[in-house]
Every structure is written in structure tokens, then in C-alpha cells.
Design an enzyme around this catalytic site. Structure first.
Site, mmCIF file in Angstrom:
data_model
loop_
_atom_site.group_PDB
_atom_site.id
_atom_site.type_symbol
_atom_site.label_atom_id
_atom_site.label_comp_id
_atom_site.label_asym_id
_atom_site.label_seq_id
_atom_site.Cartn_x
_atom_site.Cartn_y
_atom_site.Cartn_z
ATOM 1 N N LYS A 99 0.838 -1.202 0.000
ATOM 2 C CA LYS A 99 0.000 0.000 0.000
ATOM 3 C C LYS A 99 0.870 1.248 0.000
ATOM 4 C CE LYS A 99 -1.873 2.653 3.018
ATOM 5 N NZ LYS A 99 -1.836 3.899 2.231
ATOM 6 N N SER A 140 5.031 7.058 10.565
ATOM 7 C CA SER A 140 5.182 7.777 11.827
ATOM 8 C C SER A 140 5.235 6.810 13.007
ATOM 9 C CB SER A 140 4.012 8.744 11.993
ATOM 10 O OG SER A 140 2.802 8.009 11.998
ATOM 11 N N VAL A 165 1.567 5.870 14.243
ATOM 12 C CA VAL A 165 0.854 4.800 13.523
ATOM 13 C C VAL A 165 1.603 3.472 13.714
ATOM 14 C CG1 VAL A 165 0.047 3.977 11.264
ATOM 15 C CG2 VAL A 165 -0.159 6.396 11.854
ATOM 16 N N GLU A 201 9.851 0.949 10.620
ATOM 17 C CA GLU A 201 10.824 2.026 10.382
ATOM 18 C C GLU A 201 10.073 3.320 10.650
ATOM 19 O OE1 GLU A 201 13.882 1.580 9.941
ATOM 20 O OE2 GLU A 201 14.160 -0.340 8.924
ATOM 21 N N CYS A 221 13.389 10.749 7.152
ATOM 22 C CA CYS A 221 13.438 10.205 8.520
ATOM 23 C C CYS A 221 14.841 10.316 9.100
ATOM 24 C CB CYS A 221 12.965 8.762 8.521
ATOM 25 S SG CYS A 221 13.831 7.761 7.326
ATOM 26 N N GLU A 254 9.850 15.720 15.835
ATOM 27 C CA GLU A 254 10.222 15.572 14.432
ATOM 28 C C GLU A 254 9.437 16.600 13.618
ATOM 29 O OE1 GLU A 254 8.854 12.033 12.301
ATOM 30 O OE2 GLU A 254 10.834 11.881 11.396
HETATM 31 P P1 NAD Z 1 2.020 7.867 8.447
HETATM 32 O O1 NAD Z 1 2.348 7.035 9.631
HETATM 33 O O2 NAD Z 1 0.927 8.841 8.559
HETATM 34 O O3 NAD Z 1 1.660 6.945 7.198
HETATM 35 C C1 NAD Z 1 2.523 5.946 6.724
HETATM 36 C C2 NAD Z 1 1.702 4.917 5.964
HETATM 37 O O4 NAD Z 1 0.830 4.250 6.878
HETATM 38 C C3 NAD Z 1 0.802 5.492 4.870
HETATM 39 O O5 NAD Z 1 0.766 4.603 3.774
HETATM 40 C C4 NAD Z 1 -0.553 5.536 5.563
HETATM 41 O O6 NAD Z 1 -1.623 5.452 4.647
HETATM 42 C C5 NAD Z 1 -0.496 4.291 6.413
HETATM 43 N N1 NAD Z 1 -1.408 4.291 7.563
HETATM 44 C C6 NAD Z 1 -1.908 5.369 8.223
HETATM 45 N N2 NAD Z 1 -2.722 4.959 9.203
HETATM 46 C C7 NAD Z 1 -2.753 3.607 9.163
HETATM 47 C C8 NAD Z 1 -3.414 2.619 9.931
HETATM 48 N N3 NAD Z 1 -4.235 2.912 10.935
HETATM 49 N N4 NAD Z 1 -3.209 1.306 9.606
HETATM 50 C C9 NAD Z 1 -2.370 0.964 8.611
HETATM 51 N N5 NAD Z 1 -1.736 1.866 7.837
HETATM 52 C C10 NAD Z 1 -1.911 3.176 8.120
HETATM 53 O O7 NAD Z 1 3.409 8.550 8.045
HETATM 54 P P2 NAD Z 1 3.677 9.572 6.841
HETATM 55 O O8 NAD Z 1 3.193 10.896 7.297
HETATM 56 O O9 NAD Z 1 3.225 9.019 5.542
HETATM 57 O O10 NAD Z 1 5.275 9.537 6.784
HETATM 58 C C11 NAD Z 1 6.062 10.340 7.562
HETATM 59 C C12 NAD Z 1 6.663 9.553 8.720
HETATM 60 O O11 NAD Z 1 7.385 8.415 8.241
HETATM 61 C C13 NAD Z 1 7.692 10.348 9.495
HETATM 62 O O12 NAD Z 1 7.488 10.176 10.875
HETATM 63 C C14 NAD Z 1 9.021 9.729 9.093
HETATM 64 O O13 NAD Z 1 10.039 9.880 10.015
HETATM 65 C C15 NAD Z 1 8.638 8.309 8.899
HETATM 66 N N6 NAD Z 1 9.618 7.629 8.058
HETATM 67 C C16 NAD Z 1 10.476 6.723 8.602
HETATM 68 C C17 NAD Z 1 11.440 6.095 7.826
HETATM 69 C C18 NAD Z 1 12.381 5.096 8.415
HETATM 70 O O14 NAD Z 1 12.946 4.342 7.639
HETATM 71 N N7 NAD Z 1 12.567 5.040 9.699
HETATM 72 C C19 NAD Z 1 11.514 6.386 6.475
HETATM 73 C C20 NAD Z 1 10.642 7.305 5.937
HETATM 74 C C21 NAD Z 1 9.682 7.910 6.746
#
Ligand code: NAD
Length: 459
Positions: free
Chosen positions: A159, A213, A216, A234, A268, A361
Site C-alpha cells: 500500500k 510515523s 501509527v 521504520e 526520517c 520531528e
Molecule cells: P504515516 O504514519 O501517517 O503513514 C505511513 C503509511 O501508513 C501510509 O501509507 C498511511 O496510509 C499508512 N497508515 C496510516 N494509518 C494507518 C493505519 N491505521 N493502519 C495501517 N496503515 C496506516 O506517516 P507519513 O506521514 O506518511 O510519513 C512520515 C513519517 O514516516 C515520518 O514520521 C518519518 O520519520 C517516517 N519515516 C520513517 C522512515 C524510516 O525508515 N525510519 C523512512 C521514511 C519515513
């Protein structure tokens, strides 16, 4: 999320605010059917001879190589990434596929000496793997999940983030052209709460590989506990860039903007906290401001662009909320006129270590600077966060470099460099930045279970 309506998703170009295309959202029923097809495809896919699975992945990698420019242009339009970055990202998918194409013939177990027989272990694939991808690096993070998962003999449902599904959809098309069966790798654009959450609750999905995040991620982990479902997480970061007085200050300052403003800070691994040894604070800030002034914030289609817009108006407002009236703005860059979700590269110095700009962050082009005195205070400041993803240490003292690298609680550190990601070395977070490791040799462990078999040889 601003661009998601009931069943149709408008994909917006963040640099122009124009709608690029509209897509149907995958429903709950369609998600269930896709997972069932993936489960049905699993026995045949795991039975494909290792050399043949390797060949299919290599062919997939070569098709990605041929489509680097197309994929990069798609990412520029969908995500506002600079064209240079987007080409690197498409190339990273190719490289990750080539790397894990070497895995099927090498997924060997162990033979362990035992009395009365033979004991051997197998690296068994898990079944259906659900990969959930964030919007900040749509291509690389998808590839870090699907490539090792497929190589190990799993089938994959993926997804993409709501706002950035276009390159993942194209990658699934390339997989099909390579001869990977349709149900072995499916991309399901849709809502996290519908499609993503179904990966957590559907019993046929045996593993969730989530990047996003911390908030989540915690929910995914708690939900997965119900079925003792495997997870790789991650999550977020608030990484420290630690500059000692004995460092090559000019090099450290010249590199610092790119360690935090790359991808407009939506990274990230962004080194969004700079710790500077007190005696050189003023000199470093002067060098840093010059370096930030040199960052080219331009139309992401331009070959010269080093920083593009943020992903959305919502994200821009979030970032701006950390730079309210009274914020200690030491330097602010400029952005192009006209439409687009732009935010200028911004340096806050010196920052109160209790302020949200230091502890949360921001995920945008804002960096906070704090002075320190000596190694102990640097370690205390660097580790004073629940995050632990990456970080940098700048010093010419080799002993200090190793002392600091061992003391800083983060999964990916670099000395005299801000680079964290190589597809052949492990990547992942400590503390609340994540669980498990992606990339390198470690990722295969995350997509297999160890099976131990004892064969009696005594009559
Ligand atoms: P997010 O957590 O809002 O969403 C990430 C993904 O999860 C999206 O595809 C979203 O649709 C899905 N999602 C949201 N709610 C969900 C649920 N209840 N059940 C299942 N899936 C769900 O994060 P974002 O805003 O898209 O991305 C930014 C975050 O990602 C930042 O905190 C960043 O640090 C982190 N990030 C981490 C890494 C790493 O490798 N550690 C890499 C890139 C981004």
C-alpha cells in the site's frame, strides 16, 4: 488528509498545486480479494526454483533501469522531488532488486552437530507480506520491502501512501512485464485506515513491513500482537549532527544543509539537530549560514534544483508551526514565487533544548542548533530523545569518533559524513525509531522464519 475523498483520490503536484490524475481507492472488499489471491499464489511462488526466481528479479531490475527517467519524472510530478533525487531513487529500486536477486540461491540454512542424527535449519518464507509505505520516499521504501520479501519466496501486497501512489503502481506494471505473476506482487492504492489496517487484521497476511510515523507504527505493532504477526517498523527520527571543535569545520558546515534539507527535510534520517562545541559556535554558524544560502530551492524539474516544495499545504502548515513569533531564526532562505507548497530552509539558533523545535520531528526544512561542552554533554543531548534512527559525528580525533559512535543511541551513524543509506548495509532504528533492520544481509531474516529439522539416523 486533504486530497482524499470518499472513493477517489486526487493526486496533486506539490510544486504547481495542479491535479496530476485521479485514482480509485481500493475498498475493503477489494483488499480482501487481493490478499486471498496473494495467499493462493504463495505455494507456486515459493516453489519456483531459486535460479529462476533470481532471473525474474534481475529482469525486473533491468526493466526498472530502462524506466529510470520515466519513474523519476513521475515522482517529480507526484511528490515534488528534485529530478536529481528522483533519478537516484529509481536507481535505488534497481540496485535493491539486483542485490536481492542474488539471494534466492544463497538462502542457506545451517547444519548443527547433534547425537543420533542430523540437524538442519531452513529459512522458510512467511507467506503474504503486507508492505505499508509513507509519502516521503515512495520508490526506495517500497523497494526495500518488496525486493527482499519476493526474493525470500513471499508474495507481497503493497500500500503506497495516499498522496504518492504513482511510482508504486508503475513498478507493479514493470514486475508483470518481467514475468512475475500478477498475484505475487500487487499494489493497492488506498487509505491507511482501510487497506493498511486490513494488512494488520487479515490472518492470511503473515508479516507487516511498515514505514511511517511512530504514532501509527505503535498502533500497527499493537494490532499485530493479536495474531503474533511479525512486524518490521521504520519510524520517525530526530537525528543529531554533532560537531566538535577539532572537526574540519568548513567541511562539516558545507555538508550540514544537505544532511537536513535534502527532500525538503522530509527525511526520517534528517540531521535536524546540530550540536556544536561551544568554543566554535560562532565560527560554525557563520559557515553554516553561507552554506544554507547556497542551497538552490528551485522548480524540482530543473536540473539545478537542490530542494523542492513540501508534499502538501497541511505539511507546510505543520512545519511553519515550529517557527512561530519569537522563534530564534538565525537564517532563513528563499523560495520561488507562485504556487506550490514551499517552505524556506530555516536555521534556528541557539534553541532551548526543551522547545518542540528541538524535541519533535518537524519533517521539513528547519534545523535547530544547540551548543555543548565536552563529550558527556554531547551524548546527553544527542540521546535525550525517544528517537534513535541516525546521526553524525564530526571530529578529527579517531578515539573520540569511536567513543561517540558507541555512545550515541541510533541505528545508523556516520563519522565525518552525513550519509546513512547504502542498499548493502543494514538500516533501521533504535528506541522508538523502529524495530528490525532493512537492506543489506539483515533484511532476509525479516522475511523468513527459521525452521529446525532433526533427522534420526539410528536404527
Ligand atoms: P504515516 O504514519 O501517517 O503513514 C505511513 C503509511 O501508513 C501510509 O501509507 C498511511 O496510509 C499508512 N497508515 C496510516 N494509518 C494507518 C493505519 N491505521 N493502519 C495501517 N496503515 C496506516 O506517516 P507519513 O506521514 O506518511 O510519513 C512520515 C513519517 O514516516 C515520518 O514520521 C518519518 O520519520 C517516517 N519515516 C520513517 C522512515 C524510516 O525508515 N525510519 C523512512 C521514511 C519515513
Amino acid at each position: 488528509m486533504d486530497s482524499v475523498s470518499a472513493d477517489v483520490l486526487d493526486i496533486v503536484n506539490p510544486a504547481t498545486e495542479e491535479i496530476v490524475t485521479s485514482l480509485e481507492l481500493t475498498s475493503l472488499e477489494e483488499t480482501d480479494r487481493a490478499i486471498e489471491r496473494a495467499a493462493a499464489a504463495f505455494p507456486a511462488w515459493r516453489a519456483v526454483a531459486p535460479g529462476d526466481r533470481a532471473r525474474l528479479l534481475r529482469r525486473f531490475a533491468e526493466l526498472v533501469d530502462g524506466a529510470v527517467e520515466e519513474l523519476a519524472q513521475l515522482e517529480v510530478a507526484n511528490s515534488g522531488h528534485t529530478i536529481g533525487n528522483a533519478r537516484w531513487e529509481a536507481g535505488n529500486v534497481r540496485d535493491v532488486l539486483h542485490y536481492y536477486a542474488g539471494a534466492p540461491e544463497r538462502l542457506s540454512g545451517r547444519q548443527i552437530p547433534v547425537p543420533g542424527g542430523v540437524d538442519i535449519t531452513f529459512a522458510e518464507p512467511l507467506g503474504v507480506v503486507g508492505v505499508i509505505v509513507p509519502w516521503n520516499f515512495p520508490m526506495p521504501i517500497a523497494g526495500w520491502g518488496f525486493a527482499p520479501a519476493l526474493a525470500a519466496g513471499n508474495t507481497v501486497v503493497l500500500k503506497p501512501a495516499e498522496m504518492t501512489p504513482l511510482t508504486a503502481i508503475r513498478l507493479a506494471g514493470l514486475a508483470r512485464e518481467a514475468g512475475i505473476p500478477e498475484d505475487v506482487f500487487q499494489v493497492l492504492p488506498g487509505k491507511g485506515s482501510v487497506v493498511g489496517w486490513r494488512f494488520v487484521t487479515h490472518p492470511a497476511v503473515r508479516k507487516v513491513c511498515f514505514t511511517g510515523s511512530t504514532e501509527v507504527g505503535k498502533r500497527i505493532m499493537a494490532g499485530s500482537a493479536e495474531q503474533v504477526k511479525r512486524v518490521t517498523l521504520e519510524l520517525g527520527g530526530k537525528s543529531a549532527n554533532i560537531v566538535f571543535a577539532d572537526a574540519d569545520l568548513a567541511r562539516a558546515a558545507a555538508a550540514a544543509p544537505y544532511g537536513v534539507f535534502d527532500n525538503a527535510g522530509q527525511d526520517c534520517c534528517a540531521r535536524s539537530r546540530i550540536l556544536v562545541e561551544r568554543g566554535v559556535l560562532d565560527d560554525f554558524l557563520t559557515l553554516l549560514e553561507n552554506a544554507v544560502a547556497g542551497v538552490r530551492v528551485l522548480d524540482p524539474r530543473s536540473e539545478d534544483s537542490e530542494m523542492g516544495p513540501l508534499i502538501s499545504a497541511v505539511q507546510r502548515d505543520r512545519v511553519a508551526s515550529y517557527v512561530g513569533p519569537g522563534a530564534p531564526v538565525a537564517y532563513r532562505g528563499s523560495v520561488p514565487d507562485g504556487p506550490g507548497f514551499w517552505y524556506p530552509p530555516t536555521v534556528l539558533a541557539p534553541v532551548d533544548p526543551a522547545s518542540p523545535a528541538w524535541t519533535e520531528e518537524i519533517f521539513g526544512p528547519v534545523v535547530a542548533v544547540v551548543p555543548f561542552t565536552g563529550e558527556d554533554e554531547a551524548i546527553r543531548l544527542a540521546n535525550g530523545t525517544e528517537y534513535g534512527l541516525s546521526g553524525s559525528i564530526w571530529t578529527e580525533n579517531l578515539g573520540r569518533a569511536f567513543r561517540m559512535a558507541r555512545a550515541v543511541e541510533a541505528g545508523n551513524l556516520s563519522v565525518n559524513s552525513n550519509s546513512s543509506v547504502r542498499y548493502w548495509t543494514p538500516f533501521g532504528g533504535m528506541k522508538q525509531s523502529g524495530l528490525g533492520r532493512e537492506l543489506g544481509p539483515d533484511a532476509l531474516n525479516a522475511f523468513t522464519d527459521v525452521k529446525n529439522v532433526f533427522l534420526a539416523t539410528e536404527q
